[in-house]
Design a protein around this motif. Sequence first.
Motif, PDB file in Angstrom:
ATOM      1  N   MET A   1     -35.442 -46.391-109.287  1.00  0.00           N
ATOM      2  CA  MET A   1     -34.251 -47.079-109.732  1.00  0.00           C
ATOM      3  C   MET A   1     -34.645 -48.103-110.778  1.00  0.00           C
ATOM      4  SD  MET A   1     -32.234 -47.663-106.220  1.00  0.00           S
ATOM      5  CE  MET A   1     -32.336 -46.363-105.024  1.00  0.00           C
ATOM      6  N   SER A   2     -34.656 -47.690-112.000  1.00  0.00           N
ATOM      7  CA  SER A   2     -35.116 -48.558-113.076  1.00  0.00           C
ATOM      8  C   SER A   2     -34.175 -49.725-113.334  1.00  0.00           C
ATOM      9  CB  SER A   2     -35.315 -47.736-114.349  1.00  0.00           C
ATOM     10  OG  SER A   2     -34.121 -47.070-114.671  1.00  0.00           O
ATOM     11  N   ASP A   3     -32.920 -49.606-113.011  1.00  0.00           N
ATOM     12  CA  ASP A   3     -31.958 -50.686-113.164  1.00  0.00           C
ATOM     13  C   ASP A   3     -32.217 -51.723-112.073  1.00  0.00           C
ATOM     14  OD1 ASP A   3     -29.800 -52.355-113.403  1.00  0.00           O
ATOM     15  OD2 ASP A   3     -28.292 -50.800-113.105  1.00  0.00           O
ATOM     16  N   PRO A   4     -32.578 -52.979-112.453  1.00  0.00           N
ATOM     17  CA  PRO A   4     -32.890 -53.978-111.435  1.00  0.00           C
ATOM     18  C   PRO A   4     -31.710 -54.290-110.517  1.00  0.00           C
ATOM     19  CG  PRO A   4     -33.010 -54.936-113.643  1.00  0.00           C
ATOM     20  CD  PRO A   4     -32.716 -53.486-113.795  1.00  0.00           C
ATOM     21  N   ALA A   5     -30.483 -54.076-110.990  1.00  0.00           N
ATOM     22  CA  ALA A   5     -29.314 -54.333-110.152  1.00  0.00           C
ATOM     23  C   ALA A   5     -29.053 -53.178-109.187  1.00  0.00           C
ATOM     24  CB  ALA A   5     -28.086 -54.557-111.029  1.00  0.00           C
ATOM     25  N   ARG A   6     -29.738 -52.063-109.419  1.00  0.00           N
ATOM     26  CA  ARG A   6     -29.548 -50.876-108.566  1.00  0.00           C
ATOM     27  C   ARG A   6     -30.499 -50.962-107.386  1.00  0.00           C
ATOM     28  NH1 ARG A   6     -25.487 -47.137-108.622  1.00  0.00           N
ATOM     29  NH2 ARG A   6     -26.227 -45.106-108.026  1.00  0.00           N
ATOM     30  N   THR A   7     -29.941 -51.236-106.237  1.00  0.00           N
ATOM     31  CA  THR A   7     -30.721 -51.323-105.003  1.00  0.00           C
ATOM     32  C   THR A   7     -30.392 -50.097-104.154  1.00  0.00           C
ATOM     33  OG1 THR A   7     -28.988 -52.482-103.801  1.00  0.00           O
ATOM     34  CG2 THR A   7     -30.557 -53.852-105.064  1.00  0.00           C
ATOM     35  N   PRO A   8     -31.169 -49.854-103.102  1.00  0.00           N
ATOM     36  CA  PRO A   8     -30.775 -48.752-102.221  1.00  0.00           C
ATOM     37  C   PRO A   8     -29.324 -48.927-101.725  1.00  0.00           C
ATOM     38  CG  PRO A   8     -33.018 -49.373-101.710  1.00  0.00           C
ATOM     39  CD  PRO A   8     -32.486 -50.389-102.711  1.00  0.00           C
ATOM     40  N   ARG A   9     -28.933 -50.135-101.406  1.00  0.00           N
ATOM     41  CA  ARG A   9     -27.564 -50.385-100.917  1.00  0.00           C
ATOM     42  C   ARG A   9     -26.530 -49.981-101.960  1.00  0.00           C
ATOM     43  NH1 ARG A   9     -24.726 -52.055 -96.178  1.00  0.00           N
ATOM     44  NH2 ARG A   9     -22.790 -52.968 -96.833  1.00  0.00           N
ATOM     45  N   THR A  10     -26.729 -50.387-103.211  1.00  0.00           N
ATOM     46  CA  THR A  10     -25.745 -50.044-104.233  1.00  0.00           C
ATOM     47  C   THR A  10     -25.726 -48.539-104.490  1.00  0.00           C
ATOM     48  OG1 THR A  10     -27.276 -50.504-106.059  1.00  0.00           O
ATOM     49  CG2 THR A  10     -25.832 -52.312-105.357  1.00  0.00           C
ATOM     50  N   SER A  11     -26.881 -47.901-104.432  1.00  0.00           N
ATOM     51  CA  SER A  11     -26.956 -46.451-104.613  1.00  0.00           C
ATOM     52  C   SER A  11     -26.193 -45.739-103.497  1.00  0.00           C
ATOM     53  CB  SER A  11     -28.424 -46.005-104.630  1.00  0.00           C
ATOM     54  OG  SER A  11     -28.524 -44.601-104.618  1.00  0.00           O
ATOM     55  N   HIS A  12     -26.489 -46.107-102.257  1.00  0.00           N
ATOM     56  CA  HIS A  12     -25.823 -45.458-101.125  1.00  0.00           C
ATOM     57  C   HIS A  12     -24.326 -45.755-101.124  1.00  0.00           C
ATOM     58  CE1 HIS A  12     -29.754 -44.395 -99.826  1.00  0.00           C
ATOM     59  NE2 HIS A  12     -30.081 -45.603 -99.397  1.00  0.00           N
ATOM     60  N   ALA A  13     -23.954 -46.986-101.443  1.00  0.00           N
ATOM     61  CA  ALA A  13     -22.538 -47.353-101.467  1.00  0.00           C
ATOM     62  C   ALA A  13     -21.788 -46.577-102.546  1.00  0.00           C
ATOM     63  CB  ALA A  13     -22.387 -48.858-101.680  1.00  0.00           C
ATOM     64  N   ALA A  14     -22.387 -46.456-103.716  1.00  0.00           N
ATOM     65  CA  ALA A  14     -21.737 -45.713-104.802  1.00  0.00           C
ATOM     66  C   ALA A  14     -21.568 -44.244-104.433  1.00  0.00           C
ATOM     67  CB  ALA A  14     -22.550 -45.845-106.094  1.00  0.00           C
ATOM     68  N   ARG A  15     -22.592 -43.660-103.826  1.00  0.00           N
ATOM     69  CA  ARG A  15     -22.488 -42.259-103.407  1.00  0.00           C
ATOM     70  C   ARG A  15     -21.469 -42.077-102.293  1.00  0.00           C
ATOM     71  NH1 ARG A  15     -27.046 -40.750-101.124  1.00  0.00           N
ATOM     72  NH2 ARG A  15     -28.355 -42.437-101.829  1.00  0.00           N
ATOM     73  N   THR A  16     -21.441 -43.006-101.356  1.00  0.00           N
ATOM     74  CA  THR A  16     -20.477 -42.914-100.254  1.00  0.00           C
ATOM     75  C   THR A  16     -19.058 -42.998-100.800  1.00  0.00           C
ATOM     76  OG1 THR A  16     -22.063 -43.970 -98.765  1.00  0.00           O
ATOM     77  CG2 THR A  16     -19.771 -43.924 -98.046  1.00  0.00           C
ATOM     78  N   ARG A  17     -18.829 -43.966-101.678  1.00  0.00           N
ATOM     79  CA  ARG A  17     -17.502 -44.152-102.286  1.00  0.00           C
ATOM     80  C   ARG A  17     -17.102 -42.902-103.080  1.00  0.00           C
ATOM     81  NH1 ARG A  17     -18.193 -48.782-102.708  1.00  0.00           N
ATOM     82  NH2 ARG A  17     -19.433 -49.108-104.535  1.00  0.00           N
ATOM     83  N   SER A  18     -18.044 -42.373-103.855  1.00  0.00           N
ATOM     84  CA  SER A  18     -17.767 -41.200-104.680  1.00  0.00           C
ATOM     85  C   SER A  18     -17.464 -39.974-103.825  1.00  0.00           C
ATOM     86  CB  SER A  18     -18.971 -40.924-105.592  1.00  0.00           C
ATOM     87  OG  SER A  18     -18.754 -39.759-106.354  1.00  0.00           O
ATOM     88  N   ALA A  19     -18.268 -39.748-102.787  1.00  0.00           N
ATOM     89  CA  ALA A  19     -18.047 -38.585-101.922  1.00  0.00           C
ATOM     90  C   ALA A  19     -16.723 -38.716-101.177  1.00  0.00           C
ATOM     91  CB  ALA A  19     -19.211 -38.425-100.952  1.00  0.00           C
ATOM     92  N   ALA A  20     -16.397 -39.920-100.726  1.00  0.00           N
ATOM     93  CA  ALA A  20     -15.122 -40.131-100.042  1.00  0.00           C
ATOM     94  C   ALA A  20     -13.963 -39.856-101.001  1.00  0.00           C
ATOM     95  CB  ALA A  20     -15.037 -41.554 -99.481  1.00  0.00           C
ATOM     96  N   PHE A  21     -14.120 -40.269-102.254  1.00  0.00           N
ATOM     97  CA  PHE A  21     -13.096 -40.002-103.256  1.00  0.00           C
ATOM     98  C   PHE A  21     -12.979 -38.498-103.515  1.00  0.00           C
ATOM     99  CE2 PHE A  21     -11.625 -39.378-107.607  1.00  0.00           C
ATOM    100  CZ  PHE A  21     -10.434 -40.075-107.573  1.00  0.00           C
ATOM    101  N   ARG A  22     -14.117 -37.804-103.620  1.00  0.00           N
ATOM    102  CA  ARG A  22     -14.085 -36.347-103.825  1.00  0.00           C
ATOM    103  C   ARG A  22     -13.358 -35.651-102.681  1.00  0.00           C
ATOM    104  NH1 ARG A  22     -18.445 -33.386-103.349  1.00  0.00           N
ATOM    105  NH2 ARG A  22     -19.904 -35.011-102.742  1.00  0.00           N
ATOM    106  N   ALA A  23     -13.668 -36.051-101.462  1.00  0.00           N
ATOM    107  CA  ALA A  23     -13.018 -35.434-100.297  1.00  0.00           C
ATOM    108  C   ALA A  23     -11.515 -35.688-100.326  1.00  0.00           C
ATOM    109  CB  ALA A  23     -13.635 -35.966 -99.009  1.00  0.00           C
TER     110      ALA A  23
END
Length: 182
Positions: A1-23
């Motif tokens: 995660m080269s973006d310093p603001a990108r943490t595991p939490r932000t990565s997982h949260a973004a994916r969770t939000r995106s997948a929930a939106f897709r569903a």
Amino acid sequence: MSDPARTPRTSHAARTRSAAFRAAATAHHIQRQDSGADLDEAPGSDPAEKETAWKAAHAARVAAQALAVLTESAPAPAADSRCARNAAASAAQAARMGRLHDGASEPSVAACDAALLASRAAADAAGAEGLGANETLNARADAAEAAAVAAAEQAGWIRPGEELPQVSTGVRSPEVISMLHL
């Protein structure tokens, strides 16, 4: 995660939000195509179509539950990645229903395949090897989720800019949360 603001939490949260939106978008697509009637009040509708719509709506609810759990919890890479995994798996189930509903058209097959890949990548990121903290696995899961969104847009399941109705998370008992491994 080269973006310093990108943490595991932000990565997982973004994916969770995106997948929930897709569903949710896929379930909405199916309901919209099936005359927009309420699933329980569609008189004379085909039982197979009702079942497909119900399964997609249920998948959207489970994905919304995973997102709710993530937003209510303290940051923990392993738990956060399980939320992302569960949301991606639910979005894959919704995608299977979208594919079934759309008659296995080429775009719907591609969207379903992309959703399954996103689900596998999220499972890998949450697995024993990474426990949600492996940057490489998280980056693969992020890329797979982005590809799943693009494929869902191509299939017409996601309409950019469209507001979706809020998905109820239903009753979230400790037993249900435990079953979801959250």
